[in-house]
Design a protein around this motif. Structure first.
Motif, PDB file in Angstrom:
ATOM      1  N   ALA A 218       0.778  -1.217   0.049  1.00 38.60           N
ATOM      2  CA  ALA A 218      -0.102   0.125  -0.034  1.00 38.60           C
ATOM      3  C   ALA A 218       0.765   1.277   0.090  1.00 38.60           C
ATOM      4  O   ALA A 218       0.186   2.309  -0.485  1.00 38.60           O
ATOM      5  N   LEU A 219       1.979   1.226   0.383  1.00 31.80           N
ATOM      6  CA  LEU A 219       2.994   2.221   0.693  1.00 31.80           C
ATOM      7  C   LEU A 219       2.997   2.951  -0.974  1.00 31.80           C
ATOM      8  O   LEU A 219       3.295   4.034  -1.197  1.00 31.80           O
ATOM      9  N   PHE A 220       3.253   2.010  -2.100  1.00 24.81           N
ATOM     10  CA  PHE A 220       3.558   2.356  -3.395  1.00 24.81           C
ATOM     11  C   PHE A 220       2.202   3.214  -3.683  1.00 24.81           C
ATOM     12  O   PHE A 220       2.459   4.229  -4.300  1.00 24.81           O
ATOM     13  N   TYR A 221       0.912   2.655  -3.670  1.00 24.10           N
ATOM     14  CA  TYR A 221      -0.069   3.634  -3.893  1.00 24.10           C
ATOM     15  C   TYR A 221      -0.491   4.678  -3.316  1.00 24.10           C
ATOM     16  O   TYR A 221      -0.962   5.662  -3.915  1.00 24.10           O
ATOM     17  N   LEU A 222       0.081   4.765  -1.991  1.00 23.48           N
ATOM     18  CA  LEU A 222      -0.126   6.047  -1.267  1.00 23.48           C
ATOM     19  C   LEU A 222       0.945   7.125  -1.715  1.00 23.48           C
ATOM     20  O   LEU A 222       0.449   8.348  -1.904  1.00 23.48           O
ATOM     21  N   LEU A 223       2.092   6.646  -2.300  1.00 24.51           N
ATOM     22  CA  LEU A 223       3.062   7.499  -2.831  1.00 24.51           C
ATOM     23  C   LEU A 223       2.766   7.949  -4.206  1.00 24.51           C
ATOM     24  O   LEU A 223       2.786   9.255  -4.589  1.00 24.51           O
ATOM     25  N   TYR A 225      -0.414   8.258  -5.060  1.00 29.33           N
ATOM     26  CA  TYR A 225      -1.628   9.029  -4.719  1.00 29.33           C
ATOM     27  C   TYR A 225      -1.008  10.728  -4.427  1.00 29.33           C
ATOM     28  O   TYR A 225      -1.681  11.518  -4.853  1.00 29.33           O
ATOM     29  N   LEU A 226      -0.203  10.626  -3.647  1.00 30.10           N
ATOM     30  CA  LEU A 226       0.366  11.871  -3.349  1.00 30.10           C
ATOM     31  C   LEU A 226       0.985  12.550  -4.210  1.00 30.10           C
ATOM     32  O   LEU A 226       0.783  13.779  -4.382  1.00 30.10           O
ATOM     33  N   CYS A 227       1.637  11.979  -5.310  1.00 25.62           N
ATOM     34  CA  CYS A 227       2.251  12.559  -6.332  1.00 25.62           C
ATOM     35  C   CYS A 227       1.298  13.031  -7.412  1.00 25.62           C
ATOM     36  O   CYS A 227       1.236  14.269  -7.958  1.00 25.62           O
ATOM     37  N   THR A 228       0.347  12.111  -7.700  1.00 24.95           N
ATOM     38  CA  THR A 228      -0.463  12.461  -8.734  1.00 24.95           C
ATOM     39  C   THR A 228      -1.698  13.290  -8.506  1.00 24.95           C
ATOM     40  O   THR A 228      -2.292  14.019  -9.374  1.00 24.95           O
ATOM     41  N   GLU A 230      -2.008  15.114  -5.487  1.00 24.04           N
ATOM     42  CA  GLU A 230      -1.784  16.010  -4.294  1.00 24.04           C
ATOM     43  C   GLU A 230      -0.731  17.045  -4.616  1.00 24.04           C
ATOM     44  O   GLU A 230      -0.939  18.331  -4.875  1.00 24.04           O
ATOM     45  N   ILE A 231       0.535  16.537  -5.040  1.00 21.49           N
ATOM     46  CA  ILE A 231       1.816  17.296  -4.987  1.00 21.49           C
ATOM     47  C   ILE A 231       1.661  18.081  -6.647  1.00 21.49           C
ATOM     48  O   ILE A 231       1.583  19.383  -6.516  1.00 21.49           O
ATOM     49  N   PHE A 232       1.655  17.191  -7.570  1.00 21.75           N
ATOM     50  CA  PHE A 232       1.693  17.855  -8.802  1.00 21.75           C
ATOM     51  C   PHE A 232       0.490  18.624  -8.982  1.00 21.75           C
ATOM     52  O   PHE A 232       0.594  19.990  -9.771  1.00 21.75           O
ATOM     53  N   PRO A 233      -0.978  18.271  -8.691  1.00 18.43           N
ATOM     54  CA  PRO A 233      -1.990  19.379  -9.164  1.00 18.43           C
ATOM     55  C   PRO A 233      -1.774  20.758  -8.321  1.00 18.43           C
ATOM     56  O   PRO A 233      -2.050  21.828  -8.795  1.00 18.43           O
ATOM     57  N   VAL A 234      -1.271  20.695  -7.075  1.00 22.51           N
ATOM     58  CA  VAL A 234      -1.178  21.878  -6.325  1.00 22.51           C
ATOM     59  C   VAL A 234       0.014  22.578  -6.845  1.00 22.51           C
ATOM     60  O   VAL A 234       0.000  24.086  -6.936  1.00 22.51           O
ATOM     61  N   LEU A 235       1.122  22.096  -7.340  1.00 24.15           N
ATOM     62  CA  LEU A 235       2.113  22.837  -7.831  1.00 24.15           C
ATOM     63  C   LEU A 235       1.539  23.763  -9.414  1.00 24.15           C
ATOM     64  O   LEU A 235       1.937  24.705  -9.638  1.00 24.15           O
TER      65      LEU A 235
END
Length: 245
Positions: A218-223, A225-228, A230-235
């Motif tokens: 699940a760590l892979f899917y959480l990371l 999710y955070l990149c696709t 959370e992080i990239f949309p905010v940037l």
């Protein structure tokens, strides 16, 4: 007795006389800054009124943003309010959140020497509103597709928007201080802003792992999710806002 004699003096005609109008030094124009624009002050007054109206309509709406629990499953309590929140209060508070985020984005992303205009705030308001609308729809879609029988997805969506509401509520006085206090003291609201932002990020990450981290895979899917989502949309939103202001 000697009498003075009158002597005729011919009139002298000045043909090349130039008149000069009096002129003084022109004043230095007031720069267009958040602290010098009158509409910014009125906007803060309007936002304060929105908060008061939200509280008077439903006193539970604003405190609920800070009622973030780190317990995945909670036992129901007789002291827990179970009635639905007032939609009018939620709508007013959502308008407050979008407005303070738009003003904050314009203050911190405004290009140097560019006039601080109200139309730019409206443009930021539109982009931020569309961002959160798409965010909500995507989260609902993910919850329907992958977590149809789990309440964790709904709890995550609730926690996410609770954090946004709490962040905006704290941002209101911080942004007011940053704009109107003397420049030598602006380090204080900047520190408060950074602390507020870091607190929201930490809370969201902890809650995300608490709800969905069940095994190592699940760590892979959480990371992911955070990149696709959370992080990239905010940037991308920040880049868009910077271009538009």
């Amino acid at each position: 007795m000697i009498f003075p004699t009158l002597t005729y003096i011919p009139a002298i005609t000045f043909t090349n006389v130039q008149t000069h109008s009096g002129s003084g030094f022109s004043g230095i124009p007031i720069p267009s800054l958040p602290s010098t624009e009158l509409w910014v002050s009125w906007l803060f007054v309007g936002l304060a009124i929105l908060l008061l109206l939200t509280h008077f309509i439903d006193s539970y709406t604003i405190p609920e943003c800070f009622n973030i629990s780190f317990k995945v499953k909670e036992r129901s309590s007789i002291f827990t309010k179970t009635t639905l929140q007032n939609p009018w209060a939620q709508s007013l508070f959502f308008v407050f959140q979008l407005s303070i985020l738009a003003l904050g984005a314009q203050v911190f992303l405004q290009q140097e020497n560019a006039p601080f205009q109200f139309i730019d705030t409206l443009r930021c308001l539109l982009f931020i509103g569309l961002f959160f609308l798409l965010k909500f729809l995507v989260l609902k879609l993910l919850a329907f597709v992958f977590f149809n029988k789990s309440s964790n997805a709904a709890l995550w969506i609730k926690t996410y928007f609770q954090c946004i509401g709490a962040y905006c509520f704290i941002l209101f006085p911080v942004l007011f201080l940053y704009i109107f206090i003397p420049e030598k003291y602006t380090i204080i609201p900047v520190i408060l802003l950074i602390a507020n932002t870091l607190a929201v990020i930490v809370i969201l990450i902890v809650k995300l792992f608490q709800l969905f981290f069940q095994k190592t895979l699940a760590l892979f899917y959480l990371l992911l999710y955070l990149c696709t989502l959370e992080i990239f949309p905010v940037l991308g939103l920040i880049s868009l806002l910077k271009i538009s202001t």
